[in-house]
Design a protein around this motif. Structure first.
Motif, PDB file in Angstrom:
ATOM      1  N   SER A  87       0.816  -1.219   0.000  1.00 43.98           N
ATOM      2  CA  SER A  87       0.000   0.000   0.000  1.00 43.98           C
ATOM      3  C   SER A  87       0.847   1.264   0.000  1.00 43.98           C
ATOM      4  CB  SER A  87      -0.913   0.004   1.231  1.00 43.98           C
ATOM      5  OG  SER A  87      -0.132   0.065   2.415  1.00 43.98           O
ATOM      6  N   PRO A 116       2.123   3.472   2.384  1.00 44.65           N
ATOM      7  CA  PRO A 116       1.418   4.562   3.068  1.00 44.65           C
ATOM      8  C   PRO A 116       2.225   5.850   3.074  1.00 44.65           C
ATOM      9  CG  PRO A 116       2.399   3.061   4.651  1.00 44.65           C
ATOM     10  CD  PRO A 116       2.593   2.435   3.305  1.00 44.65           C
ATOM     11  N   LEU A 117       1.522   6.943   3.344  1.00 47.31           N
ATOM     12  CA  LEU A 117       2.147   8.270   3.351  1.00 47.31           C
ATOM     13  C   LEU A 117       3.289   8.328   4.339  1.00 47.31           C
ATOM     14  CD1 LEU A 117       2.220  11.263   2.518  1.00 47.31           C
ATOM     15  CD2 LEU A 117       0.500  11.701   4.271  1.00 47.31           C
ATOM     16  N   TRP A 163       6.631   7.111   3.163  1.00 50.19           N
ATOM     17  CA  TRP A 163       7.430   7.897   2.211  1.00 50.19           C
ATOM     18  C   TRP A 163       8.019   9.137   2.858  1.00 50.19           C
ATOM     19  CZ3 TRP A 163       9.253   5.936  -1.956  1.00 50.19           C
ATOM     20  CH2 TRP A 163       8.547   4.984  -2.684  1.00 50.19           C
ATOM     21  N   TYR A 181       4.815   7.755  -7.142  1.00 54.97           N
ATOM     22  CA  TYR A 181       4.394   7.165  -5.872  1.00 54.97           C
ATOM     23  C   TYR A 181       4.221   8.178  -4.733  1.00 54.97           C
ATOM     24  CZ  TYR A 181       5.370   2.605  -7.937  1.00 54.97           C
ATOM     25  OH  TYR A 181       5.345   1.491  -8.737  1.00 54.97           O
ATOM     26  N   LYS A 214       0.447  10.556  -2.776  1.00 52.91           N
ATOM     27  CA  LYS A 214       0.278  10.374  -1.337  1.00 52.91           C
ATOM     28  C   LYS A 214       0.355  11.711  -0.602  1.00 52.91           C
ATOM     29  CE  LYS A 214       0.116   5.834  -1.307  1.00 52.91           C
ATOM     30  NZ  LYS A 214      -1.060   5.079  -0.798  1.00 52.91           N
ATOM     31  N   THR A 215       1.194  12.605  -1.115  1.00 55.17           N
ATOM     32  CA  THR A 215       1.385  13.903  -0.470  1.00 55.17           C
ATOM     33  C   THR A 215       0.166  14.798  -0.653  1.00 55.17           C
ATOM     34  OG1 THR A 215       3.753  13.723  -0.914  1.00 55.17           O
ATOM     35  CG2 THR A 215       2.921  15.899  -0.320  1.00 55.17           C
TER      36      THR A 215
END
Length: 818
Positions: A207, A209-210, A213, A244, A248-249
């Protein structure tokens, strides 16, 4: 013939033992400096040369919201092979672990690695299979030294150690680790310094996740296909970050690649070569120690100067007693020796001197390395027999040095004019090649030009280091202790308040980062106007910080005098505005930039802050850098981040205060208390500067001594050539003082020329060296005047014996054959 020539060479040494002693001593000293410095330079430029893929290994660094970190997110391992240029990839964490063996506890520097670590960094193993050593979880590979420390032998394959679990709350929770290999001690220096490698199972998270990263927690390295450039890899990595990280950001919202590149929230990867990490990397928290290019350049210049002085000294001394060998050369010529044979003999003599001096110099260098002394100011770990590459270079250097230093003496001494020799002529008339007298004078000028430059450099460096040592850094670090109170968690404040009951403790304060230590806190952007922002280094402190550090306020006041934690704006009608302004203190540099020097209560354009005071400028980073603008915010004790803040304790009696602190600590925690002196970070940086000065000082003194030997040799030669002249002058009534004055005047002229030539070169090089300091001294006239006086005194002492000898010559002895 070679055997006979060798015997002649040995006999010539016996006939002039003192002269050859001076020659060997001067060459040994000069070569000792040259070998030690070149070995140091070789060491400092050999990082990671032990890895077969060194040129294709890249560190994957991470940019996160404007800051550059050596560590990046662990998620990269899941997507990195989407880049076709990547052959291998590894990631690891650096940890200090505690392990148990036979009921004894040990600590070790470890890397928690994946199974590909030894495929990227291909260490040679003395035990185990490199391809499978880290494939199983909870296996470990030890260094040779650590294996001997734990077991007394390297034969440890299959043995078990027990490592304290990283999630354990006490040392009783142990994880069995099986030793699967032992790494052979590397020949070359490396950024990777560990006692053991522990394999770690990485659980994929598809997944991504944020929070996976936007963190920097793990070191990432890749091996690219040969001839892949950093720009190509950076382009591929940017594509990955856009694919990617960007969604997410922005909560799933996709923006263009160009917008993402310029976005304030941009997070992405970039690559650095191993050599690039060594020189000029702006990334924080690198494992690779940065190279001090300025120091290496200074050391290289000193080594080259020492070598030049040694060679010139050798040439000068080898030809200084030419008249003493006139009869030998004449007899050999009469007996049929060819010029080629004479050249071979004199080259062999040179080779013997150079070889003996080189071996002596290498023995001195090896002794210094073995003793591990810091006497010379530089630390060399390499042996003179470290590598075949180094040994081969030494052998070639000895032959080259023999050729360079011995060719002129050999040609000069073999050029004797047979008729002049038989007529008992002077050396000046008997030896015809070039002008040996002029060459010796030129050698003396060049020698003392180098020596004068070194003396000027030492004085300048000493004054600069003294300037740094004596300047006011803006606070007092020498009576402050630093406590790591992480274990206290929520009790940190209670512990700090309890310290006030001890008379030996004056005050205490928390701070988010320590001066003169690398910080991971990124600068904060403060708005000056609608279109202008300024980047400020920021500290977070509590109310007693300024008192603890004895800092002075230029204007306004600190947080202790300020009521409340925030400033709330109010409207004219009395309604409370929801905008909260946090009180901040700035240093003088920031106040000038923000135009607060005349009025620190001036409202800032940035709606988050209100300046309440201006504190004096203080140094907190590299000693060579200028003072950066600083924003100091008030400490709040919320969140886990506050647990890591160190506690500064100002004391008036260090010994008593330590005892008091340890007594109080035992009431709060059963963990070991870590106490350090705050001055240690500051003094360690000062020590680096002092060691650089010491290295130049020691090497310069040795080089000047070699120059003095060369000058002494020139004085011997001059006396030998003018002995009849001085005898006639004595007969005609010249006094001892007159002869001494006449004898020394010619040398003083040469040295005046040498000093004048040294000045412009010294100014150019020293200005370049001083430019590495933001706060530096000026190259004043007094530096050159003092250097001139020292050189004059050195020359007077060197020539005193020979000038007295010239003045006391007995004309009966010098003119009996006229």
């Amino acid at each position: 013939m070679i055997k006979q020539t060798f015997k002649f060479a040995i006999k010539s040494f016996r006939k002039s033992t003192f002269l050859h002693f001076l020659n060997i001593a001067g060459l040994t000293l000069g070569l000792s400096v040259y070998f030690l410095v070149t070995l140091y330079l070789y060491q400092e430029n050999s990082y990671e040369r032990g890895f077969s893929q060194k040129d294709d290994i890249f560190q994957v660094s991470y940019t996160m919201i404007g800051n550059k970190f050596a560590q990046g997110p662990p998620n990269l391992a899941q997507v990195i092979f989407e880049i076709p240029e990547v052959e291998q990839f590894t990631s690891f964490k650096k940890r200090t672990i505690t392990l148990r063996l036979d009921d004894l506890e040990y600590r070790g520097a470890s890397y928690l690695v994946d199974s590909s670590f030894l495929k990227v960094f291909d260490y040679e193993l003395v035990m185990g299979d490199r391809s499978t050593a880290l494939s199983a979880p909870n296996s470990a590979v030890l260094s040779e030294e650590y294996a001997r420390e734990l077991f007394g032998t390297e034969d440890v394959y299959g043995k078990t150690i027990f490592v304290t679990s990283s999630s354990a709350r006490d040392s009783l929770s142990q994880v069995p680790i099986v030793i699967s290999g032992v790494i052979k001690t590397p020949v070359f220096k490396s950024q990777l310094n560990f006692d053991l490698l522990v394999s770690e199972v990485r659980i994929p998270d598809s997944s991504l996740p944020l929070d996976g990263w936007q963190n920097s927690s793990i070191y990432n390295y890749l091996v690219a296909v040969p001839n892949t450039t950093t720009s190509k890899l950076d382009e591929r990595l940017f594509e990955l970050s856009h694919k990617y990280i960007q969604p997410k950001t922005y909560g799933g919202q996709v923006i263009s690649a160009e917008e993402w590149k310029n976005a304030g929230l941009y997070c992405g990867f970039y690559t650095e070569t191993l050599d690039g990490l060594r020189i000029g990397s702006e990334t924080t928290n690198n494992l690779m120690p940065s190279l001090d290019a300025s120091q290496l350049k200074t050391m290289a210049i000193v080594a080259l100067a020492a070598l030049i002085i040694s060679i010139l000294n050798f040439v000068s001394l080898s030809t200084s007693r030419a008249s003493a060998r006139m009869k030998e050369v004449g007899v050999k010529r009469i007996l049929g020796s060819s010029k080629r044979q004479l050249i071979f003999q004199f080259m062999l003599e040179s080779f013997i001197v150079v070889m003996f001096s080189s071996i002596s110099a290498l023995a001195i260098v090896e002794g210094l390395i073995t003793l591990n002394t810091n006497l010379v100011g530089i630390k060399v770990d390499y042996s003179v027999l470290q590598t075949t590459e180094w040994i081969t270079g030494l052998v070639l250097f000895v032959f080259f040095l023999t050729l360079v230093s011995g060719i002129y003496p050999a040609l000069y001494l073999s050029s004797a004019n047979l008729s002049a020799v038989l007529k008992n002529g002077s050396a000046k008339k008997s030896f015809s090649i070039l002008n040996a007298g002029a060459l010796r004078k030129g050698a003396a000028v060049l020698q003392f030009t180098c020596s004068a430059g070194l003396i000027i450099a030492v004085i300048t460096m000493y004054l600069q280091v003294e300037h740094i040592q004596n300047r006011n850094i803006g606070y007092d670090p020498f009576s402050v202790l630093v406590l790591n109170t992480y274990e206290l968690k929520e009790s940190k404040n209670t512990f700090k308040d309890a310290l006030a009951k001890y008379p030996a403790i004056e005050s205490a304060a928390h701070i988010n980062r320590m001066p003169f230590q690398e910080s991971y806190e990124r600068p904060i952007e403060v708005k000056l106007s609608d279109s202008t922002t300024v980047s400020l280094i920021y500290f977070t402190v509590d109310d007693s910080f300024f008192e603890t550090m004895e800092m002075d306020f230029i204007q306004g006041y600190g947080f202790k005098e300020f009521e409340g934690n925030t400033i709330v704006n109010s409207t004219e009608e009395g309604a409370v505005n929801a905008q909260v302004k946090h009180p901040v203190v700035v240093n003088e540099v920031a106040a000038k930039i923000m135009d607060l020097m005349d009025n620190n209560s001036k409202l800032l354009k940035d709606s988050r802050f209100q300046a309440i005071g201006v504190v004096n400028d203080f140094y907190f980073s590299d000693l060579r850098q200028s003072i950066a603008p600083v924003l100091i915010t008030r400490k709040t004790y919320n969140g886990l981040g506050a647990y890591h803040y160190p506690l500064l304790v100002k004391v008036n009696d260090s010994k008593e205060a330590r005892a008091n602190i340890e007594e109080l600590w035992s009431q709060f925690s059963d963990k070991e208390l870590n106490i350090q002196l705050m001055e240690s970070s500051y003094t360690s940086l000062l020590k680096i500067e002092e060691e650089g000065l010491r290295a130049v000082l020691v090497f310069s003194v040795l080089s000047v001594i070699v120059s003095c030997l060369g000058l002494f040799g020139l004085a011997v030669f001059t006396l030998d050539q003018r002995v009849h002249e001085f005898g006639i002058r004595k007969v005609l009534g010249a006094s001892v003082a007159d002869i001494m004055k006449l004898f020394g005047a010619s040398f003083m002229k040469l040295l005046v020329v040498a000093f004048i030539l040294a000045i412009p070169t010294s100014i150019y090089l020293l200005k370049e060296w001083l430019s590495t300091y933001a706060d530096r001294i000026d190259l004043s006239f007094s530096i050159f005047a003092l250097s001139g006086v020292l050189i004059f005194l050195i020359v007077v002492v060197t020539l005193l014996f020979q000038s007295l000898k010239a003045g006391r010559l007995n004309p009966v002895d010098t003119l009996r054959n006229e």
